[in-house]
Design an enzyme around this catalytic site. Structure first.
Site, short mmCIF file in Angstrom:
data_model
loop_
_atom_site.label_atom_id
_atom_site.label_comp_id
_atom_site.label_asym_id
_atom_site.label_seq_id
_atom_site.Cartn_x
_atom_site.Cartn_y
_atom_site.Cartn_z
N ARG A 76 -3.55 -17.48 2.88
CA ARG A 76 -4.03 -18.31 3.99
C ARG A 76 -5.52 -18.54 3.79
NH1 ARG A 76 -1.37 -14.99 8.91
NH2 ARG A 76 -2.29 -13.28 7.79
N ASP A 113 -0.54 -21.69 5.83
CA ASP A 113 -0.06 -20.70 6.77
C ASP A 113 1.38 -20.29 6.43
OD1 ASP A 113 -1.24 -19.91 9.66
OD2 ASP A 113 0.97 -19.71 9.54
N LYS A 117 5.45 -0.80 0.32
CA LYS A 117 5.59 0.31 1.25
C LYS A 117 4.38 0.33 2.20
CE LYS A 117 3.36 4.06 0.91
NZ LYS A 117 1.90 4.05 0.82
N HIS A 158 5.15 2.97 -5.60
CA HIS A 158 4.53 2.94 -6.94
C HIS A 158 4.62 4.31 -7.64
CE1 HIS A 158 0.88 4.57 -5.01
NE2 HIS A 158 0.46 4.89 -6.21
N HIS A 170 6.38 8.67 -1.31
CA HIS A 170 6.04 9.20 -2.64
C HIS A 170 6.56 10.64 -2.84
CE1 HIS A 170 3.58 5.74 -2.69
NE2 HIS A 170 2.43 6.26 -2.30
N LYS A 223 -6.02 14.14 2.86
CA LYS A 223 -7.26 13.46 2.46
C LYS A 223 -8.40 14.46 2.63
CE LYS A 223 -5.52 9.15 2.30
NZ LYS A 223 -5.33 8.46 1.01
#
Ligand code: BG6
Length: 459
Positions: A45, A85, A138, A168, A230, A316
């Site tokens: 877009r 669009d 995902k 992945h 994963h 993390k």
């Protein structure tokens, strides 16, 4: 299943972050290797054109890929741009024109799933869905219900064999090697069960925070972001039964069987954590309870795995970036039991380097009746021509091989395991960045013998 090669790739979200970081470098490599010679149509877009898209692709490949002038020029020849669009019929008419004589195009929806229903409808109306396949990113839905609704939308116009749901991690060779290694080595199968294995643990640690992905991450959290997809894929590879054949469906059937046998998560089997400072991240709600860390214990109710605990931990801002698996073996009673003080193990490192290591006890130096744990390691020599995960899955999707993609029933079963837990109101403990999660993790979830904290030697 017939594997028809696709003859055009249309990717939606061509100006987005994923395209910049992963898709352009992957497509460039596919062109370089001769695996992609058909039209590549970027759709986006906003105010964009082909020249701008080429410039962005160049920047992306130079920054994240292995830029090669000749291959990049070839890539640019194949690249087209369609702007417009996603709700506009004319956009799809232009895509249909750009597809020219292509009979089996691939539509890669690298865009938020809220847009899928409209796009799928437009693909159908414009004739772009005919003979086509679709690749989706995902996380596939946010829970069982939404995944089922998304599946319904896709299945209304595409058959299951034409839908490629990307995870992945399935494009990573060391993840696929888990299945390969188990079944090609006759040494393992006799001991790969509850009689010999005491526990397994999977750790996916990242030493960085949510970067600039607050808007996505705050409504997602670690369980939806990496565990439900994963790490469950890794768990399936470690625990599935041998498939009866090596075709995609026999392999995917076995993975689904594992998920069906997993007891849904209960509060007492999970810890959630959030790193200190998370609430100050951009686009994060000031009172957010989103987990940036989770540790859990799972059980697989099958004859092979009855009573064996499986531990998964992801987070993390942990001390290192590393994905590693530790399989611990039981002690067998013998006259040597008091000397064999540590269990044998097999350690699989998925990244940043690839390792398969057997932890064995040997006679301690200078001692006749003491043992010491020593690892016999197999570190495959890094292969300079290795495909990156995105290149691998996109190559497979274009070639029509669904083995390394999540099937509808797989995705739905994976959600069933975490669904109730995700809807429950449970505490989220704070942890300091650079630590292995909240201080009380070990009181709540502790593998026998303790957590395996991967050590990464910085090069
Ligand atoms: C993505 C997650 O799917 O995987 C990220 O959204 C995570 O949060 C990433 O950092 C990890 O992938 P890899 O290949 O770097 O281990």
């Amino acid at each position: 299943m017939a594997q028809v090669k696709s003859d055009a790739l249309v990717f939606y979200g061509a100006t987005g972050d994923l395209a910049y970081k992963k898709i352009f470098p992957a497509l460039h490599m596919m062109v370089k290797r001769g695996n992609l010679n058909s039209p590549i149509i970027g759709v986006a877009r906003g105010d964009y054109d082909l020249e701008k898209l080429r410039a962005r692709a160049k920047e992306s490949v130079q920054k994240y890929g292995k830029y090669d002038e000749e291959s990049f020029a070839k890539f640019c020849e194949l690249l087209k741009f369609v702007g417009g669009d996603y709700t506009d019929t004319q956009t799809f008419q232009r895509i249909r024109e750009a597809l020219g004589s292509a009979k089996n195009p691939t539509h890669y929806l690298a865009i938020p799933p809220v847009l899928f229903p409209k796009i799928v409808e437009q693909l159908d109306l414009s004739g772009c869905a005919k003979g086509a396949r679709v690749i989706v990113e995902k996380p596939f839905g946010t829970d069982f219900e939404s995944a089922r609704a998304l599946n319904k939308v896709l299945l209304s116009k595409f058959s299951e064999s034409a839908i490629y749901r990307i995870d992945h991690y399935l494009g990573k060779r060391p993840v696929n090697n888990l299945v390969f290694f188990r079944f090609v080595n006759s040494l393992l199968e006799p001991v790969w069960n509850k009689d010999h294995i005491e526990s397994m643990q999977i750790t996916m640690a990242e030493d960085f925070g949510i970067q600039s992905r607050g808007a996505f991450y705050d409504v997602t959290g670690a369980i939806r972001d990496v565990i439900q997809n994963h790490l469950f894929q890794i768990l399936c590879n470690l625990t599935m039964e041998p498939p009866k054949a090596l075709d995609s469906e026999s392999i995917r059937d076995e993975k689904v069987r594992v998920l069906k046998a997993i007891t849904p998560l209960r509060g007492q089997d999970v810890v959630k954590g959030q790193y200190a400072g998370y609430l100050n991240e951009k686009a994060v709600k000031p009172d957010s309870k989103t987990e940036t860390f989770s540790a859990m214990r799972l059980h697989i109710d099958s004859p092979r795995w009855e009573g064996v605990p499986f531990f998964i931990r992801a987070g993390k801002n942990l001390p290192v970036t590393c994905t590693e698996i530790l399989v611990r073996f039981k002690h067998l009673p013998s006259a040597y039991s008091s000397i064999a003080t540590q269990p044998n193990h097999i350690r699989f490192r998925i990244s940043p380097d690839v390792t398969v290591a057997f932890g064995m006890l040997i006679m301690a130096q200078g001692e006749d009746m003491a043992s010491v744990l020593s690892e016999v390691q197999g570190n495959p020599t890094p292969f300079p021509n290795e495909k990156d995960a995105y290149e691998r899955v996109l190559t497979d999707a274009m070639a029509g091989d669904p083995t390394h993609f999540a099937r509808q029933d797989y995705v739905e079963e994976a959600w069933k395991i975490v669904d109730d837990y995700l809807k429950s109101d449970v505490p989220v403990y704070t942890y300091e960045p650079g630590t292995w999660g909240p201080e009380n993790v070990d009181e709540l979830i502790l593998p026998p013998g303790g957590w395996n904290n991967p050590v990464v030697v910085k090069k």
